[in-house]
Each structure stands twice: as C-alpha cells, then as structure tokens.
Design an enzyme around this catalytic site. Structure first.
Site, short mmCIF file in Angstrom:
data_model
loop_
_atom_site.label_atom_id
_atom_site.label_comp_id
_atom_site.label_asym_id
_atom_site.label_seq_id
_atom_site.Cartn_x
_atom_site.Cartn_y
_atom_site.Cartn_z
N ARG A 360 0.62 -1.07 -0.18
CA ARG A 360 -0.30 -0.01 -0.11
C ARG A 360 0.71 1.22 -0.30
NH1 ARG A 360 -3.24 1.10 3.90
NH2 ARG A 360 -4.91 2.49 2.54
N CYS A 391 14.44 -5.84 -4.14
CA CYS A 391 14.70 -5.23 -5.05
C CYS A 391 13.89 -4.24 -5.88
CB CYS A 391 15.62 -5.95 -6.33
SG CYS A 391 17.22 -7.35 -5.26
#
Length: 463
Positions: A360, A391
C-alpha cells in the site's frame, strides 16, 4: 477539523524538506490505542503484548514477518457494526479487505453477511459455511463460470455492473430455472476526497453504470425486462478511507432520485439501497475515524430524509464495511535486519518483509505508524524510513517515522493497522514467502493462514 480522507498524494522527494515531518512524539514507547488493536499493551518488562501474549514469544513460535490478528477486537468491531445498524439494515463485510475461513466463521457467528468479488473469495466463503443467501457477489467483469457458480450455489445478491453482464446473467439464471436477485451498481458522480486509485464514484473509471449519462436508467429497464432477474435495489460505492459522510449524503440523494424515477417510469418502488463501504480507520494518530453508531445514525438519517422528500418509502439500507472492521485489528511484526544512517539525510531501517507483505505504501503512498515492540527505550528519537528487503527503491513500509536511536539488528518493530488489504494484496515478489496470519485471543495463538514455504513456490513451477 477532521480530515476527509487518508493522505495519499504525490510521492515525497528523496529528501524531505525541512519542517515537512512533524515533531517526534512525546513518548516513543507509547502505543496509541487509536491505531493499535484493543488488546495491545506493554507488559512489566516493556514488551508489547496482544491477546495476552508478548510479541517475543509470538516471533519465536511463528517467525517474522507475521500478521498478528486480534480476534476479540475483530469480533467486537463486527458486533459494533451489526448493533449500530440493527435489524432494519444489512451489514455485509467486504471480504476483499481480508478473507479466510476463520474470518468467515467469525462473521457468521456475529451475524454479519459477506460481500465477495471473485470465485476464490466465494469458494472460501462457502467452504467456511457462510449461507449462500447471505453472500453478495461484486465485480466489474465477472466471468460466465463465476456467474454460473454463483447462481447454482444460491448467492443472495449479484451486483450487476454492465449491460453485457445483465444479459449474461439473465441467460444463466433462465437456464438454471432461477429468478436471481440483483442490484445495479451505479456511478453517482461524487468525487470522494481520497486517492484516485480508491475513488470509485466519479464518471471516468471502470465501475458501475453512469447516473448522469442515463446508463443506470437503461440498466434498470433491461433488468426489469428479464423474468429471470429480480431487481432488488441500487448499489453505490463512492470510494475508500473516507472520514466523513458528506459524500454519502450526495450519493444517497442521487440514488434516491433514481429510485423516484424508477417508481414514476415503471410503477415499482425498489426495497433496497446499498451505499457500499469505504469508511476510514486511523493509520496514524492524526487520523480521526467515526464510530459505527455515529455512521449508522448519519446514513439512516440521510436515506430517510431524502426518501421523505421524494415521497418514497424508505428502503432497507445495506452497508459494506471491510477495512473499518479488520483494518485496526491486526499489526505486522518484523525483525530489524540493518540500520543504515545516511548523515544529513535520514536513517534507513531494513526489515525482513516489505512490499511483498504491504504494497500500500508503494502503491498509493499510504501512511503508517511504527513502534519498537520487543523492549522500551529511553534513547533519543531518530527520523527513519522503514524499508523492506526487495530489489526496489520504492520498497517502503513506513515513509517517515521516529524510532529510538539505539535501535539495532534483532529488535522487533511492528506496524499497526495492517489488517486490511496487506495480506489480501501480498505477493511473491523476489519469490518472497507470504507471511502467516496468526489469530490471538485470551492468551492463545493459532495460525489461521499458514506461512508459505519454498515447497509451495516450487509446486507451482512445473518446469
């Protein structure tokens, strides 16, 4: 003055402008009851507990990251919504916020209905024993298979979203010899004060049939033209994480206007009106959500007033809280891996989860609180950004917060108000294993959704 919606605007720059963030709280060890579930407290040693169990014990038994769900808090919030609306209204829990078989059973026991929006959610609901007549099916692009299964299993309401779906559903119901109850989802042209990705009642978006453009009235004509469909009412949902009822008042006025138009054109007074959900919760101490009783009184008054003005009998009111029930009842427990100070900028605190368990923040810049929960500390506060291990530079859990300056690897920190949409939207990005959901109540803890394993990942990869 209360805020209209949870802030979710443009991303901050890489470096916060001076004075952008607020001052640190007076007590970094305090756990604000506004944002934490109701049984959360600290024990004599300063360790946070939930349901009578300390987080160090929970971490040792279930690992981290983990979603810890306060069952008693969930049940009490469900009861509060049910009691606030009483027997003259229907409360549908919005399963998209978070759904599991245990949650379905709790809802059934507490007297709530259930709103689902996919075949998977319907499967969980039925597997857990929710009576199909108390289920409503949503969705802007339900497949033929989903509609056929819903009709076959006796789903109470299907919320139709397009002309194509009306024809599709009418044919399916006719083949099965069923008169299927439906609501028509309309867009009422209300601009909810929230992020564009969770605003759902303006004209330019995928949900519903336009009221102002005449599509909603035409959908009514088409439904009433099919003997295999029974039109029960109109559905409107203006958005999510909304803190006042002003938008609902405008929506209700326009929906009631359509009900009057239907009466005048077709001689039919529809018996139901569904105003959706979307009421907000506190993610930070600045948020100011309203209580269910206050919301219920306001919505009922709005509908009664508008119907009286239109000389209509007041229809049965339906609402669909999801986040407002489950959101505050869970928090995510993490272990700190690294603490990286960037002199003159900020300190990055990396945890063993991230955007795979809470998308979110990256998706619409949601704000959260965070606290050190494995101990208390008298150290000076430091401004931090809590980030995950993925990453992506956008792998941010809490954008800006204060934690004690003696925070170190191995400490446990927790992010409250993660019950809604975090596990539901969790992913396997970087082949991360989705965390478990652990229900805690009265000194006992049990897994209700287990942690994924590498075997789970490999079983799906058939090579």
């Amino acid at each position: 003055m209360s805020r209209s919606a949870h802030p979710a605007g443009p991303r901050h720059g890489d470096v916060l402008p001076e004075g952008h963030y607020q001052a640190p709280p007076a007590d970094l060890n305090a756990l604000d009851p506004k944002v934490w579930s109701r049984t959360v407290t600290r024990d004599a040693e300063g360790v946070a507990t939930v349901g009578g169990i300390d987080v160090k014990q929970l971490a040792a038994e279930f690992g981290t990251p983990a979603y810890l769900l306060d069952e008693e808090d969930f049940r009490s919030r469900a009861r509060a919504w049910r009691d606030a609306f009483g027997t003259d209204a229907d409360v549908y829990y919005a399963g998209k916020a978070f759904l599991s078989k245990a949650v379905v059973r709790w809802l059934h026991e507490e007297g709530l209905n259930l709103d689902v929006c996919s075949a998977g959610e319907l499967a969980v609901a039925l597997a857990a024993g929710m009576p199909s007549a108390r289920i409503a099916l949503h969705g802007n692009n339900k497949s033929v298979d989903e509609l056929e299964h819903a009709v076959k299993t006796g789903v109470g309401h299907i919320v139709v979203d397009s002309y194509e779906e009306i024809e599709r559903l009418a044919a399916i119901a006719a083949r099965q010899g069923v008169r299927q109850q439906v609501l028509i989802r309309i867009t009422v042209g209300v601009e909810a004060h929230t992020h564009e990705f969770i605003a759902t009642a303006h004209e330019d978006q995928k949900f519903g049939l336009s009221l102002t453009g005449g599509a909603a009235a035409e959908a009514v004509r088409r439904v009433l033209g099919h003997d295999s469909l029974e039109l029960r009412g109109i559905h409107s949902h203006i958005g999510s994480q909304i803190f006042d009822t002003a938008g609902f008042e405008v929506a209700a006025r326009r929906v009631v206007g359509l009900l009057a138009q239907i009466r005048d054109e077709h001689g039919v007074e529809l018996p139901e009106i569904d105003l959706g959900g979307g009421l907000g919760i506190a993610y930070t101490s600045d948020d100011d959500p309203r209580e269910p009783a206050e919301i219920a009184a306001a919505l009922a008054d709005i509908v009664r007033r508008e119907c009286a003005a239109a000389n209509l009998n007041a229809p049965r009111l339906c609402v669909e809280p999801g986040r407002a029930i489950v959101g505050p009842t869970a928090f995510t427990l993490y272990e700190v891996g690294t603490v990286k100070e960037l002199p003159g900028l900020r300190t990055y605190v990396s945890v063993d989860g991230g955007m795979s368990d809470n998308i979110r923040t990256a998706l619409y810049d949601a704000e959260y609180s965070v606290a050190l929960v494995s101990r208390t500390s008298d150290a000076e506060p430091m401004l931090v950004r809590v980030v995950g291990k993925h990453c992506e530079s956008g792998d941010i859990v809490v954008r800006d917060a204060f934690l004690p300056s003696d925070l170190a690897a191995g400490d446990l920190i927790a992010v409250p108000a993660t019950g809604a949409y975090c596990r539901s939207m969790a992913s396997n990005y970087n082949h991360a294993l989705r965390p478990p959901v652990v229900a805690v109540k009265d000194g006992a803890a049990r897994v209700i959704v287990r942690r994924e394993t590498e075997e789970d990942l490999l079983r799906l990869d058939i090579g």
